[in-house]
Motif scaffolding. Structure first.
Motif, PDB file in Angstrom:
ATOM      1  N   PHE A 122       0.835  -1.193   0.000  1.00 53.93           N
ATOM      2  CA  PHE A 122       0.000   0.000   0.000  1.00 53.93           C
ATOM      3  C   PHE A 122       0.876   1.253   0.000  1.00 53.93           C
ATOM      4  O   PHE A 122       1.825   1.359   0.793  1.00 53.93           O
ATOM      5  CB  PHE A 122      -0.925   0.009   1.223  1.00 53.93           C
ATOM      6  CG  PHE A 122      -1.950   1.096   1.165  1.00 53.93           C
ATOM      7  CD1 PHE A 122      -3.065   0.964   0.372  1.00 53.93           C
ATOM      8  CD2 PHE A 122      -1.770   2.279   1.868  1.00 53.93           C
ATOM      9  CE1 PHE A 122      -4.007   1.976   0.287  1.00 53.93           C
ATOM     10  CE2 PHE A 122      -2.696   3.291   1.799  1.00 53.93           C
ATOM     11  CZ  PHE A 122      -3.819   3.148   1.001  1.00 53.93           C
ATOM     12  N   PRO A 123       0.558   2.245  -0.844  1.00 56.75           N
ATOM     13  CA  PRO A 123       1.455   3.403  -1.043  1.00 56.75           C
ATOM     14  C   PRO A 123       1.198   4.551  -0.067  1.00 56.75           C
ATOM     15  O   PRO A 123       0.869   5.678  -0.473  1.00 56.75           O
ATOM     16  CB  PRO A 123       1.129   3.818  -2.487  1.00 56.75           C
ATOM     17  CG  PRO A 123      -0.332   3.517  -2.623  1.00 56.75           C
ATOM     18  CD  PRO A 123      -0.557   2.246  -1.818  1.00 56.75           C
ATOM     19  N   TRP A 124       1.394   4.313   1.217  1.00 58.23           N
ATOM     20  CA  TRP A 124       1.101   5.349   2.210  1.00 58.23           C
ATOM     21  C   TRP A 124       1.901   6.621   1.965  1.00 58.23           C
ATOM     22  O   TRP A 124       1.394   7.738   2.142  1.00 58.23           O
ATOM     23  CB  TRP A 124       1.381   4.826   3.611  1.00 58.23           C
ATOM     24  CG  TRP A 124       0.180   4.272   4.312  1.00 58.23           C
ATOM     25  CD1 TRP A 124       0.028   3.007   4.784  1.00 58.23           C
ATOM     26  CD2 TRP A 124      -1.046   4.958   4.624  1.00 58.23           C
ATOM     27  NE1 TRP A 124      -1.221   2.850   5.356  1.00 58.23           N
ATOM     28  CE2 TRP A 124      -1.893   4.045   5.281  1.00 58.23           C
ATOM     29  CE3 TRP A 124      -1.514   6.237   4.395  1.00 58.23           C
ATOM     30  CZ2 TRP A 124      -3.165   4.374   5.723  1.00 58.23           C
ATOM     31  CZ3 TRP A 124      -2.783   6.585   4.828  1.00 58.23           C
ATOM     32  CH2 TRP A 124      -3.592   5.665   5.487  1.00 58.23           C
ATOM     33  N   GLU A 125       3.154   6.475   1.565  1.00 64.41           N
ATOM     34  CA  GLU A 125       3.988   7.654   1.341  1.00 64.41           C
ATOM     35  C   GLU A 125       3.422   8.510   0.214  1.00 64.41           C
ATOM     36  O   GLU A 125       3.398   9.743   0.305  1.00 64.41           O
ATOM     37  CB  GLU A 125       5.425   7.235   1.028  1.00 64.41           C
ATOM     38  CG  GLU A 125       6.378   8.412   0.890  1.00 64.41           C
ATOM     39  CD  GLU A 125       7.813   7.984   0.678  1.00 64.41           C
ATOM     40  OE1 GLU A 125       8.648   8.858   0.373  1.00 64.41           O
ATOM     41  OE2 GLU A 125       8.110   6.776   0.806  1.00 64.41           O
ATOM     42  N   VAL A 157      -2.209   7.777 -15.418  1.00 61.89           N
ATOM     43  CA  VAL A 157      -1.057   7.597 -16.301  1.00 61.89           C
ATOM     44  C   VAL A 157       0.125   7.084 -15.489  1.00 61.89           C
ATOM     45  O   VAL A 157       0.910   6.251 -15.955  1.00 61.89           O
ATOM     46  CB  VAL A 157      -0.700   8.916 -17.015  1.00 61.89           C
ATOM     47  CG1 VAL A 157       0.632   8.782 -17.764  1.00 61.89           C
ATOM     48  CG2 VAL A 157      -1.799   9.306 -18.005  1.00 61.89           C
ATOM     49  N   GLY A 158       0.226   7.557 -14.252  1.00 62.32           N
ATOM     50  CA  GLY A 158       1.300   7.085 -13.380  1.00 62.32           C
ATOM     51  C   GLY A 158       1.072   5.677 -12.886  1.00 62.32           C
ATOM     52  O   GLY A 158       1.968   4.831 -12.938  1.00 62.32           O
ATOM     53  N   CYS A 159      -0.131   5.385 -12.399  1.00 62.61           N
ATOM     54  CA  CYS A 159      -0.470   4.037 -11.923  1.00 62.61           C
ATOM     55  C   CYS A 159      -1.958   3.989 -11.602  1.00 62.61           C
ATOM     56  O   CYS A 159      -2.442   4.786 -10.788  1.00 62.61           O
ATOM     57  CB  CYS A 159       0.338   3.673 -10.678  1.00 62.61           C
ATOM     58  SG  CYS A 159      -0.133   2.080  -9.934  1.00 62.61           S
ATOM     59  N   ALA A 160      -2.669   3.067 -12.200  1.00 63.63           N
ATOM     60  CA  ALA A 160      -4.111   2.959 -11.966  1.00 63.63           C
ATOM     61  C   ALA A 160      -4.429   2.531 -10.544  1.00 63.63           C
ATOM     62  O   ALA A 160      -5.413   2.981  -9.954  1.00 63.63           O
ATOM     63  CB  ALA A 160      -4.734   1.977 -12.957  1.00 63.63           C
ATOM     64  N   GLY A 161      -3.605   1.666  -9.977  1.00 68.76           N
ATOM     65  CA  GLY A 161      -3.847   1.205  -8.616  1.00 68.76           C
ATOM     66  C   GLY A 161      -3.687   2.325  -7.598  1.00 68.76           C
ATOM     67  O   GLY A 161      -4.511   2.476  -6.687  1.00 68.76           O
ATOM     68  N   ILE A 162      -2.632   3.129  -7.757  1.00 68.26           N
ATOM     69  CA  ILE A 162      -2.422   4.255  -6.855  1.00 68.26           C
ATOM     70  C   ILE A 162      -3.499   5.305  -7.083  1.00 68.26           C
ATOM     71  O   ILE A 162      -4.013   5.902  -6.125  1.00 68.26           O
ATOM     72  CB  ILE A 162      -1.005   4.835  -7.033  1.00 68.26           C
ATOM     73  CG1 ILE A 162       0.035   3.802  -6.565  1.00 68.26           C
ATOM     74  CG2 ILE A 162      -0.853   6.147  -6.268  1.00 68.26           C
ATOM     75  CD1 ILE A 162       1.475   4.233  -6.752  1.00 68.26           C
ATOM     76  N   ALA A 163      -3.884   5.527  -8.336  1.00 69.85           N
ATOM     77  CA  ALA A 163      -4.963   6.483  -8.627  1.00 69.85           C
ATOM     78  C   ALA A 163      -6.267   6.042  -7.969  1.00 69.85           C
ATOM     79  O   ALA A 163      -6.996   6.869  -7.396  1.00 69.85           O
ATOM     80  CB  ALA A 163      -5.151   6.624 -10.134  1.00 69.85           C
ATOM     81  N   LYS A 188      -4.596  -9.591  -6.080  1.00 71.52           N
ATOM     82  CA  LYS A 188      -5.288  -9.277  -7.323  1.00 71.52           C
ATOM     83  C   LYS A 188      -4.383  -9.428  -8.552  1.00 71.52           C
ATOM     84  O   LYS A 188      -3.159  -9.357  -8.457  1.00 71.52           O
ATOM     85  CB  LYS A 188      -5.833  -7.844  -7.273  1.00 71.52           C
ATOM     86  CG  LYS A 188      -6.716  -7.545  -6.063  1.00 71.52           C
ATOM     87  CD  LYS A 188      -7.435  -6.215  -6.202  1.00 71.52           C
ATOM     88  CE  LYS A 188      -6.510  -5.034  -6.298  1.00 71.52           C
ATOM     89  NZ  LYS A 188      -5.815  -4.763  -5.010  1.00 71.52           N
ATOM     90  N   LEU A 189      -5.035  -9.571  -9.701  1.00 74.47           N
ATOM     91  CA  LEU A 189      -4.323  -9.618 -10.978  1.00 74.47           C
ATOM     92  C   LEU A 189      -3.629  -8.292 -11.249  1.00 74.47           C
ATOM     93  O   LEU A 189      -2.467  -8.243 -11.652  1.00 74.47           O
ATOM     94  CB  LEU A 189      -5.325  -9.910 -12.104  1.00 74.47           C
ATOM     95  CG  LEU A 189      -4.796  -9.836 -13.540  1.00 74.47           C
ATOM     96  CD1 LEU A 189      -3.846 -10.995 -13.816  1.00 74.47           C
ATOM     97  CD2 LEU A 189      -5.955  -9.853 -14.539  1.00 74.47           C
ATOM     98  N   GLY A 190      -4.324  -7.196 -11.029  1.00 78.00           N
ATOM     99  CA  GLY A 190      -3.778  -5.871 -11.286  1.00 78.00           C
ATOM    100  C   GLY A 190      -4.196  -4.899 -10.200  1.00 78.00           C
ATOM    101  O   GLY A 190      -4.834  -5.268  -9.210  1.00 78.00           O
ATOM    102  N   GLN A 191      -3.828  -3.624 -10.400  1.00 79.59           N
ATOM    103  CA  GLN A 191      -4.093  -2.579  -9.414  1.00 79.59           C
ATOM    104  C   GLN A 191      -3.700  -3.053  -8.013  1.00 79.59           C
ATOM    105  O   GLN A 191      -4.434  -2.915  -7.032  1.00 79.59           O
ATOM    106  CB  GLN A 191      -5.553  -2.130  -9.473  1.00 79.59           C
ATOM    107  CG  GLN A 191      -5.943  -1.555 -10.820  1.00 79.59           C
ATOM    108  CD  GLN A 191      -7.170  -0.682 -10.775  1.00 79.59           C
ATOM    109  OE1 GLN A 191      -7.529  -0.133  -9.744  1.00 79.59           O
ATOM    110  NE2 GLN A 191      -7.835  -0.550 -11.912  1.00 79.59           N
ATOM    111  N   ARG A 192      -2.507  -3.615  -7.923  1.00 74.83           N
ATOM    112  CA  ARG A 192      -2.062  -4.280  -6.693  1.00 74.83           C
ATOM    113  C   ARG A 192      -1.698  -3.297  -5.582  1.00 74.83           C
ATOM    114  O   ARG A 192      -1.630  -3.701  -4.413  1.00 74.83           O
ATOM    115  CB  ARG A 192      -0.861  -5.167  -7.011  1.00 74.83           C
ATOM    116  CG  ARG A 192      -1.198  -6.342  -7.921  1.00 74.83           C
ATOM    117  CD  ARG A 192       0.065  -7.065  -8.334  1.00 74.83           C
ATOM    118  NE  ARG A 192      -0.226  -8.262  -9.117  1.00 74.83           N
ATOM    119  CZ  ARG A 192       0.722  -8.972  -9.726  1.00 74.83           C
ATOM    120  NH1 ARG A 192       1.978  -8.605  -9.660  1.00 74.83           N
ATOM    121  NH2 ARG A 192       0.394 -10.050 -10.423  1.00 74.83           N
ATOM    122  N   ALA A 193      -1.431  -2.043  -5.924  1.00 73.84           N
ATOM    123  CA  ALA A 193      -1.107  -1.066  -4.887  1.00 73.84           C
ATOM    124  C   ALA A 193      -2.341  -0.642  -4.105  1.00 73.84           C
ATOM    125  O   ALA A 193      -2.238  -0.054  -3.032  1.00 73.84           O
ATOM    126  CB  ALA A 193      -0.434   0.159  -5.506  1.00 73.84           C
TER     127      ALA A 193
END
Length: 377
Positions: A37-40, A78-84, A200-205
Motif C-alpha cells: 500500500f502506497p502510504w507515502e 497515467v502514473g499508476c491505476a492502482g495508486i490512482a 489481485k491480478l492488477g491494481q495491486r497497490a
C-alpha cells in the motif's frame, strides 16, 4: 462549442501530471511487485491537494467539479491505476455524504479528511451481491436510537486502511431494494473488522479486502437520508463516480499508447524502426483514436453532471463502459507492439493490461452498463 480548458483547469491538470511524473510513475512498478500500500504517496498527494477533490472549501477541500476531477484522475492513472484508485477512493466513499448528508453530518465527517491524510471506503459489494444491489444481505437492525449492523462486505477499496466507511445495509429485508439504507461508520467502532488483503491480478497497490460487521452499533444520526432510501442513494453515488473510472481508463490507455509509440520508434526490424511498418502504424492509429474518443465521452459525461443535465447517468455509463473497453484494447495492442518483450514484467505494458481489466468490472460491470444504457434508449 469550446473545448479549451480554463486557466484553473489547466493548472489542476498540470499539477496532477507533474505529481504523477515525479511521485507515482517512478515507484509504480515497485508497489505493484510488492503488492504494497502506497502510504507515502498518499501523504504526498494530500499535501499537494490531490485528494478529497469534490469536498467544498467550507470543509477544507478544493470544491472541484466533475470535469476537474476527471482531468486529475486521468493524469494520476497515467502514473499508476492502482495508486490512482487509492487516491480517488475518498471521492467515492465521501460522495454519499456530499450528496445526501445534512449540514451537521458534513461538518462532522468531512473536515478531518482535508486536515490530514485519511482514507474512506464505500461498502456495497457482498459475496452474493455484486451487480444486484437489491440482494444486499448486510442488515441494520433498529434498537432504540441505534442501528446494529451485521454482515460482510467484499472487494472493498481501501477496506483495510480506511478511517471511515459508508455502508449500504438492509433495514427491512422484506422490501428488497426499498428496504436498504446508508450509514456512516467510523473505523474502530466495536465489532468492525477487516479480512485478508485480496491478491489481485492488477491494481495491486490498492488495498482491497473484506469488511466485517459483527454487532456494530451505529447511532441514528449516522444514517444518511431517510430509512429505505439507500438503494437510490447508492445508485446516484455510482452514477456520478463512474466518470472518475472512465477518466482512470483514459489515463491507462494513454500510458499504454505512449509506451507503444516510444518503443515502436526505437525497435528496429527489417532494417527500420517498426513504426515505419504499416501494420504497426495501423495499430497505433486505432489506439490513438480510442484514447481521444474515450476522453471526449468522459468529458461529456463530466460536463453533464456539472450542469445537472438530464440523462447524465446514461452518459456516465457510456463513458465508463467505452473508456474501460478502450483501455483494455489499447493495453492489449501495446503488448502486441512490444512483441515478446511486452509479455515480460521488465516492461510496463503488461501492467497496463492487468490494471485495465479491473476497470471493466468494478463500479458496475460493463455488461450492466450496457443494460442500463439500453433501458434508457
Amino acid at each position: 462549442m469550446n473545448f479549451r480548458l480554463s486557466e484553473e483547469q489547466e493548472a489542476f491538470r498540470e499539477l496532477a501530471r507533474d505529481f504523477a511524473r515525479r511521485e507515482i510513475a517512478p515507484v509504480a512498478a515497485a508497489y505493484d511487485e510488492r503488492e504494497e500500500f502506497p502510504w507515502e504517496v498518499v501523504q504526498k498527494a494530500h499535501r499537494a491537494g490531490l485528494m478529497n477533490l469534490e469536498v467544498p472549501e467550507e470543509y477544507g477541500g478544493p470544491g472541484l467539479g466533475p470535469l476537474e476531477v476527471a482531468l486529475i484522475a486521468e493524469e494520476l492513472a497515467v502514473g499508476c491505476a492502482g495508486i490512482a484508485t487509492t487516491l480517488l477512493g475518498n471521492g467515492l466513499a465521501l460522495l454519499p455524504i456530499l450528496l445526501f448528508g445534512t449540514a451537521e453530518q458534513k461538518e462532522r465527517f468531512l473536515p478531518e479528511f482535508c486536515a490530514e491524510p485519511r482514507l474512506a471506503a464505500f461498502c456495497l459489494t457482498e459475496p452474493s451481491a455484486g451487480s444486484d444491489i437489491a440482494a444486499v444481505s448486510t442488515t441494520a437492525r433498529r434498537e432504540g436510537s441505534e442501528y446494529v449492523l451485521e454482515g460482510v462486505k467484499t472487494f472493498i477499496t481501501n477496506g483495510g486502511v480506511a478511517s471511515l466507511y459508508t455502508v449500504v445495509a438492509a433495514t427491512d429485508r422484506k422490501r428488497g431494494a426499498r428496504g436498504l439504507s446508508l450509514f456512516v461508520v467510523p473505523a474502530g467502532t466495536p465489532g468492525l473488522s477487516t479480512g485478508k488483503k485480496e491478491r489481485k491480478l492488477g491494481q495491486r497497490a490498492s488495498d482491497t479486502r473484506e469488511v466485517i460487521f459483527e454487532g456494530v452499533r451505529v447511532p441514528e444520526e449516522n444514517r444518511l437520508g431517510r430509512e429505505g432510501h439507500g438503494f437510490q442513494m447508492a445508485l446516484a453515488t455510482l452514477e456520478r463516480a463512474r466518470v472518475g473510472v472512465a477518466a482512470i481508463a483514459v489515463g491507462v490507455a494513454r500510458a499504454a499508447l505512449d509506451a507503444a509509440r516510444a518503443y515502436a520508434r526505437q525497435r528496429v526490424q527489417f532494417g527500420q524502426p517498426i513504426i515505419g511498418h504499416q501494420a504497426v502504424q495501423l495499430m497505433l492509429a486505432d489506439m490513438a483514436m480510442g484514447v481521444e474518443t474515450a476522453r471526449l465521452l468522459t468529458w461529456r459525461a463530466a460536463w453533464a453532471f456539472a450542469q445537472s443535465e438530464p440523462g447524465a447517468e446514461m452518459l456516465s455509463a457510456m463513458a465508463k463502459c467505452y473508456a474501460s473497453d478502450v483501455a483494455m484494447r489499447v493495453a492489449t495492442d501495446a503488448v502486441q507492439v512490444f512483441g515478446g518483450y511486452g509479455y515480460m514484467r521488465d516492461y510496463p505494458v503488461e501492467k497496463y493490461l492487468r490494471d485495465a481489466k479491473l476497470l471493466q468490472i468494478y463500479e458496475g460491470t460493463n455488461q450492466i452498463q450496457r443494460l442500463m444504457i439500453a433501458r434508457r434508449l
